[in-house]
Scaffold this motif. Structure first.
Motif, PDB file in Angstrom:
ATOM      1  N   ASP A 115       0.826  -1.222   0.000  1.00  0.00           N
ATOM      2  CA  ASP A 115       0.000   0.000   0.000  1.00  0.00           C
ATOM      3  C   ASP A 115       0.856   1.266   0.000  1.00  0.00           C
ATOM      4  OD1 ASP A 115      -2.479   1.282  -0.077  1.00  0.00           O
ATOM      5  OD2 ASP A 115      -2.481   1.616   2.074  1.00  0.00           O
ATOM      6  N   ILE A 116       1.893   1.276  -0.822  1.00  0.00           N
ATOM      7  CA  ILE A 116       2.764   2.444  -0.950  1.00  0.00           C
ATOM      8  C   ILE A 116       2.568   3.052  -2.337  1.00  0.00           C
ATOM      9  CG2 ILE A 116       5.148   3.256  -0.996  1.00  0.00           C
ATOM     10  CD1 ILE A 116       4.156   2.484   1.737  1.00  0.00           C
ATOM     11  N   GLY A 117       2.450   4.365  -2.394  1.00  0.00           N
ATOM     12  CA  GLY A 117       2.248   5.047  -3.667  1.00  0.00           C
ATOM     13  C   GLY A 117       3.501   5.025  -4.529  1.00  0.00           C
ATOM     14  N   ILE A 118       3.321   4.673  -5.812  1.00  0.00           N
ATOM     15  CA  ILE A 118       4.399   4.639  -6.785  1.00  0.00           C
ATOM     16  C   ILE A 118       4.011   5.533  -7.964  1.00  0.00           C
ATOM     17  CG2 ILE A 118       5.796   3.204  -8.315  1.00  0.00           C
ATOM     18  CD1 ILE A 118       6.291   2.328  -5.577  1.00  0.00           C
ATOM     19  N   HIS A 119       4.897   6.419  -8.372  1.00  0.00           N
ATOM     20  CA  HIS A 119       4.699   7.259  -9.554  1.00  0.00           C
ATOM     21  C   HIS A 119       5.856   7.027 -10.520  1.00  0.00           C
ATOM     22  CE1 HIS A 119       1.452   9.544  -7.722  1.00  0.00           C
ATOM     23  NE2 HIS A 119       1.336  10.255  -8.831  1.00  0.00           N
ATOM     24  N   ALA A 120       5.555   6.987 -11.809  1.00  0.00           N
ATOM     25  CA  ALA A 120       6.601   6.907 -12.827  1.00  0.00           C
ATOM     26  C   ALA A 120       6.361   8.011 -13.850  1.00  0.00           C
ATOM     27  CB  ALA A 120       6.603   5.542 -13.507  1.00  0.00           C
ATOM     28  N   PHE A 121       7.462   8.627 -14.310  1.00  0.00           N
ATOM     29  CA  PHE A 121       7.381   9.738 -15.241  1.00  0.00           C
ATOM     30  C   PHE A 121       8.344   9.510 -16.404  1.00  0.00           C
ATOM     31  CE2 PHE A 121       6.752  11.136 -10.919  1.00  0.00           C
ATOM     32  CZ  PHE A 121       5.655  11.986 -10.963  1.00  0.00           C
ATOM     33  N   SER A 122       7.914   9.834 -17.592  1.00  0.00           N
ATOM     34  CA  SER A 122       8.829   9.933 -18.723  1.00  0.00           C
ATOM     35  C   SER A 122       8.734  11.343 -19.264  1.00  0.00           C
ATOM     36  CB  SER A 122       8.454   8.930 -19.822  1.00  0.00           C
ATOM     37  OG  SER A 122       7.244   9.289 -20.451  1.00  0.00           O
ATOM     38  N   GLY A 123       9.872  12.010 -19.406  1.00  0.00           N
ATOM     39  CA  GLY A 123       9.869  13.378 -19.882  1.00  0.00           C
ATOM     40  C   GLY A 123       9.452  14.371 -18.814  1.00  0.00           C
ATOM     41  N   ASP A 124       9.541  15.646 -19.173  1.00  0.00           N
ATOM     42  CA  ASP A 124       9.167  16.753 -18.291  1.00  0.00           C
ATOM     43  C   ASP A 124       7.892  17.371 -18.840  1.00  0.00           C
ATOM     44  OD1 ASP A 124       8.847  19.102 -16.881  1.00  0.00           O
ATOM     45  OD2 ASP A 124      10.967  19.645 -16.929  1.00  0.00           O
ATOM     46  N   ALA A 125       6.793  17.216 -18.100  1.00  0.00           N
ATOM     47  CA  ALA A 125       5.485  17.668 -18.591  1.00  0.00           C
ATOM     48  C   ALA A 125       5.399  19.178 -18.736  1.00  0.00           C
ATOM     49  CB  ALA A 125       4.385  17.181 -17.658  1.00  0.00           C
ATOM     50  N   GLY A 152      10.985   5.796 -23.439  1.00  0.00           N
ATOM     51  CA  GLY A 152      12.011   6.729 -23.011  1.00  0.00           C
ATOM     52  C   GLY A 152      12.446   6.446 -21.588  1.00  0.00           C
ATOM     53  N   PRO A 153      13.505   7.112 -21.120  1.00  0.00           N
ATOM     54  CA  PRO A 153      13.958   6.937 -19.736  1.00  0.00           C
ATOM     55  C   PRO A 153      12.848   7.298 -18.748  1.00  0.00           C
ATOM     56  CG  PRO A 153      15.579   8.147 -21.040  1.00  0.00           C
ATOM     57  CD  PRO A 153      14.347   8.057 -21.880  1.00  0.00           C
ATOM     58  N   LEU A 154      12.873   6.615 -17.601  1.00  0.00           N
ATOM     59  CA  LEU A 154      11.833   6.805 -16.603  1.00  0.00           C
ATOM     60  C   LEU A 154      12.417   7.315 -15.289  1.00  0.00           C
ATOM     61  CD1 LEU A 154       9.661   3.575 -17.018  1.00  0.00           C
ATOM     62  CD2 LEU A 154       9.178   5.852 -17.920  1.00  0.00           C
ATOM     63  N   ARG A 155      11.611   8.064 -14.585  1.00  0.00           N
ATOM     64  CA  ARG A 155      11.913   8.445 -13.207  1.00  0.00           C
ATOM     65  C   ARG A 155      10.808   7.868 -12.331  1.00  0.00           C
ATOM     66  NH1 ARG A 155      11.040  13.232 -13.613  1.00  0.00           N
ATOM     67  NH2 ARG A 155       9.306  13.743 -12.226  1.00  0.00           N
ATOM     68  N   VAL A 156      11.187   7.035 -11.379  1.00  0.00           N
ATOM     69  CA  VAL A 156      10.212   6.400 -10.495  1.00  0.00           C
ATOM     70  C   VAL A 156      10.351   7.015  -9.111  1.00  0.00           C
ATOM     71  CG1 VAL A 156       9.403   4.236  -9.486  1.00  0.00           C
ATOM     72  CG2 VAL A 156      10.317   4.253 -11.815  1.00  0.00           C
ATOM     73  N   GLU A 157       9.212   7.447  -8.547  1.00  0.00           N
ATOM     74  CA  GLU A 157       9.210   8.041  -7.220  1.00  0.00           C
ATOM     75  C   GLU A 157       8.381   7.177  -6.276  1.00  0.00           C
ATOM     76  OE1 GLU A 157       7.980  12.077  -7.288  1.00  0.00           O
ATOM     77  OE2 GLU A 157       9.611  12.741  -8.593  1.00  0.00           O
ATOM     78  N   VAL A 158       8.898   7.016  -5.070  1.00  0.00           N
ATOM     79  CA  VAL A 158       8.266   6.183  -4.054  1.00  0.00           C
ATOM     80  C   VAL A 158       7.950   7.030  -2.838  1.00  0.00           C
ATOM     81  CG1 VAL A 158       8.534   4.125  -2.609  1.00  0.00           C
ATOM     82  CG2 VAL A 158       9.614   4.207  -4.867  1.00  0.00           C
ATOM     83  N   ASN A 159       6.787   6.757  -2.228  1.00  0.00           N
ATOM     84  CA  ASN A 159       6.467   7.384  -0.951  1.00  0.00           C
ATOM     85  C   ASN A 159       6.453   8.898  -1.051  1.00  0.00           C
ATOM     86  OD1 ASN A 159       5.845   7.334   1.788  1.00  0.00           O
ATOM     87  ND2 ASN A 159       7.983   7.538   2.401  1.00  0.00           N
ATOM     88  N   ALA A 160       5.561   9.412  -1.921  1.00  0.00           N
ATOM     89  CA  ALA A 160       5.367  10.860  -2.077  1.00  0.00           C
ATOM     90  C   ALA A 160       6.662  11.574  -2.449  1.00  0.00           C
ATOM     91  CB  ALA A 160       4.776  11.458  -0.811  1.00  0.00           C
ATOM     92  N   SER A 170      14.977   0.954 -21.701  1.00  0.00           N
ATOM     93  CA  SER A 170      14.677  -0.461 -21.953  1.00  0.00           C
ATOM     94  C   SER A 170      14.157  -1.188 -20.720  1.00  0.00           C
ATOM     95  CB  SER A 170      15.936  -1.166 -22.469  1.00  0.00           C
ATOM     96  OG  SER A 170      16.968  -1.124 -21.479  1.00  0.00           O
ATOM     97  N   ALA A 171      14.117  -0.525 -19.576  1.00  0.00           N
ATOM     98  CA  ALA A 171      13.723  -1.199 -18.335  1.00  0.00           C
ATOM     99  C   ALA A 171      12.271  -1.647 -18.395  1.00  0.00           C
ATOM    100  CB  ALA A 171      13.943  -0.267 -17.152  1.00  0.00           C
ATOM    101  N   LYS A 172      12.061  -2.925 -18.048  1.00  0.00           N
ATOM    102  CA  LYS A 172      10.702  -3.458 -17.973  1.00  0.00           C
ATOM    103  C   LYS A 172      10.360  -3.922 -16.563  1.00  0.00           C
ATOM    104  CE  LYS A 172      10.696  -5.017 -22.787  1.00  0.00           C
ATOM    105  NZ  LYS A 172      10.542  -6.166 -23.707  1.00  0.00           N
ATOM    106  N   ASP A 173      11.386  -4.051 -15.731  1.00  0.00           N
ATOM    107  CA  ASP A 173      11.179  -4.517 -14.367  1.00  0.00           C
ATOM    108  C   ASP A 173      11.929  -3.589 -13.428  1.00  0.00           C
ATOM    109  OD1 ASP A 173      10.359  -6.829 -12.428  1.00  0.00           O
ATOM    110  OD2 ASP A 173      12.469  -6.412 -12.006  1.00  0.00           O
ATOM    111  N   ALA A 174      11.329  -3.267 -12.331  1.00  0.00           N
ATOM    112  CA  ALA A 174      11.949  -2.377 -11.362  1.00  0.00           C
ATOM    113  C   ALA A 174      11.827  -2.986  -9.979  1.00  0.00           C
ATOM    114  CB  ALA A 174      11.286  -1.004 -11.396  1.00  0.00           C
ATOM    115  N   SER A 175      12.910  -3.553  -9.496  1.00  0.00           N
ATOM    116  CA  SER A 175      12.952  -4.069  -8.134  1.00  0.00           C
ATOM    117  C   SER A 175      13.561  -2.971  -7.266  1.00  0.00           C
ATOM    118  CB  SER A 175      13.783  -5.348  -8.067  1.00  0.00           C
ATOM    119  OG  SER A 175      13.162  -6.370  -8.821  1.00  0.00           O
ATOM    120  N   LEU A 176      12.759  -2.405  -6.396  1.00  0.00           N
ATOM    121  CA  LEU A 176      13.166  -1.223  -5.648  1.00  0.00           C
ATOM    122  C   LEU A 176      13.299  -1.542  -4.164  1.00  0.00           C
ATOM    123  CD1 LEU A 176      10.672   1.289  -7.316  1.00  0.00           C
ATOM    124  CD2 LEU A 176      12.988   0.725  -8.046  1.00  0.00           C
TER     125      LEU A 176
END
Length: 560
Positions: A115-125, A152-160, A170-176
């Motif tokens: 139950d932890i929030g995960i956000h992923a972003f590609s590019g700068d909106a 494209g490259p991704l930025r993943v943010e965890v916990n706000a 090319s990443a398809k799996d993210a073990s964080l």
């Protein structure tokens, strides 16, 4: 003086090339203009039309939801020429969508984090040609899947945003691994020591035969967690974690007390029936949206009953247009009260432009400690009156709410807030005059957020040392003006006056004299986070800048 103007026609296209009806579009000037958002926004058969656009460079942004938990953004720059009409097609036709990003989130001990929030972003909106965002929460095994992201490259943010990971295209799996995400756990039991099967902690519902819970402390701490269960008083526990996992003693819920009372007028006679009564936790009095309030309504004889009241210090508040207001502390052991209404203070004044000409139809609101106050609209002679609790420090502000009936929108008008305080039954003169100045400030966010607020104060002001002092500063500060005229009211929800300024992506402060100011960005979502931006306005024109989200690195965190 306005420069010559042109017209911009924008068609928004979906990924399949079809036309998007009622798209979410934004037009923003990149070069100095007389006033940001001064153009007229309308629609024809297949396009959004902006008329009265000054010559210069502009950015058009189109945001499109893709599925329930993702959105795409595209930006396109266009140069407008005086007296010319430009056509622009903007959209996502043919863009490649990457495979879903799947992964698993674990703590420093290797255990899955649920139950932890995960956000992923590609590019700068805010500036890239194309960008995407997807969000979700981890399941019981810590796993997540984020869909509809662009390649494209991704930025993943965890916990706000408290932890960030960069992934290649090319990443398809993210073990964080989130090394320190404090959690609190324990049991909730009744007065007899038996576990409660259904309850909530920090607004999250739990169903457990053993009465067990585990809550992640996202944001800042110490945190005050509300424990609620049907038939029991709310219990508030303040937690300061000392390790990744903190085991709390059993939370013993109490049925609380029943508080009975009666409301009378100042002369001791029965007050008007059906007066609303509110019971507010002392620590919640300055919150933007109080979350601990218990409410009821007095009967025809002025009597009321409040059940399951916590045994903690609280404030009783009742108000009536005819008889006045009462706010008094409720002691920890009190269960019977008599409330005597005190005649309100009335702020009586006028609203006028810089020449003294009365302004009709200006909405005003008085704000006092605890979010108490009144509202009114100026009449044909610019007159208004606002009720407020006697003896309270209050502030009058203009609230430029946009509603459907207001189209076409009136000119944007700016006023300084004015403070006042009066005795019971006293009329206090308060006169507002249009603010004038050659400068404007335009503050924008990467995205909107309902718990976020932007205010401006005169001078170089430091961040207050406590949350209470920060909330007082916000009360007295200049609020942003209504959104620019590029958005017709039928394309946005009606705003409630009490929260109109909360969460806008673009925040405008117009007609400012030159000098020093401070912009504060405040978020009251998981504790109070504050960012401070000092400004020195030395030249006329629009001073635009983008701010970070309050909970990103570098914020100041305040406790009550």
């Amino acid at each position: 003086m306005l420069r010559e103007q042109g017209t911009l026609r924008v068609r928004a296209l979906l990924p399949d090339g079809s036309l998007k009806r009622a798209p979410e579009l934004e037009l923003k000037a990149l070069d100095p203009v007389s006033k940001q958002g001064a153009w007229i926004d309308a629609s024809d058969k297949d396009a959004r039309v902006y008329r009265g656009v000054e010559a210069g460079r502009y950015r058009v942004t189109f945001v499109h939801p893709v599925g329930e938990f993702s959105k795409w953004t595209t930006n396109s720059e266009v140069t407008m020429e005086a007296g010319r009409t430009r056509d622009l097609d903007i959209g996502f036709k043919g863009l490649p969508e990457r495979a879903p990003l799947r992964g698993r989130l674990v703590g420093g001990d290797g255990r899955p984090l649920s139950d932890i929030g995960i956000h992923a972003f590609s590019g700068d909106a805010t500036q890239d040609a194309f960008a995407s965002e997807a969000w979700g929460r981890t399941d019981a095994d810590g796993r997540f899947a984020l869909e509809h992201l662009l390649e494209g490259p991704l930025r993943v943010e965890v916990n706000a945003g408290n932890a960030k990971v960069e992934l290649d295209a090319s990443a398809k799996d993210a073990s964080l691994r989130f090394d320190f995400r404090p959690t609190v756990e324990g049991r909730v039991v009744g007065p007899d020591g038996k576990p409660l099967r259904r309850f909530s902690v920090d607004w999250r519902t739990f169903e457990s035969p053993e009465g067990r819970y585990e809550v992640a402390l996202e944001g800042t701490w110490p945190r005050t967690l509300p424990f609620k269960a049907e038939g029991f008083a709310t219990t508030h526990i303040t937690v300061t974690p000392s390790a990744e996992r903190t085991l709390l003693p059993d939370i013993v819920m109490d049925e609380g007390r029943t508080v009975r009372g009666r409301i009378v007028r100042e002369d001791g006679k029965t007050a008007t029936p059906l007066i609303p009564v509110a019971l507010i936790a002392l620590w919640d009095m300055e919150a933007f949206l109080a979350g601990s309030t218990i409410t009821t309504t007095a009967d025809a004889d002025g009597r009321f009953v409040l059940e399951h009241v916590p045994r903690e210090s609280m404030i009783l508040h009742a108000s009536n247009d005819l008889s006045g207001t009462v706010s008094r502390p409720l002691g920890v052991e009190e269960d019977a009260v008599s409330l005597r209404l005190v005649p309100d203070t009335t702020a009586v004044g006028t609203v006028a432009d810089e020449t003294g000409r009365p302004l009709e139809g200006v909405r005003l609101r008085s704000w006092c400690k605890g979010s108490f106050g009144g509202s009114d609209e100026s009449d044909a002679e610019g007159r208004f009156s606002l009720r407020s609790p006697a003896g309270c420090e209050c502030v009058v502000k203009v609230t430029q709410t946009e509603r459907r009936a207001d189209w076409p929108l009136p000119p944007r008008r700016s006023f300084w807030p004015l403070r006042f305080k009066g005795r019971p039954g006293e009329s206090v003169p308060v006169h507002l005059r249009l603010r004038t100045g050659p400068a404007s400030v335009h503050v924008s966010f990467p995205e909107a957020g309902e718990w976020r607020r932007v205010v401006l104060v005169q001078g170089d002001v430091p961040v207050p040392s406590t949350a209470e002092a920060m909330n007082r500063l916000v009360l007295d500060a200049v609020d942003p003006e209504a959104e620019s005229a590029e958005r017709r009211p039928e394309r946005r929800m009606d705003d409630d006056d009490s929260i109109i300024y909360s969460g806008m992506r673009d925040n405008h402060f117009s007609s400012l004299p030159l000098g020093r100011y401070t912009v504060f960005v405040v978020e009251d979502r998981m504790g109070l986070a504050v960012r401070r931006y000092p400004l020195n306005l030395t030249s006329p024109g629009v001073h635009a800048f983008e701010v970070k989200r309050p909970f990103d690195e570098g914020a100041v965190y305040l406790s009550p």
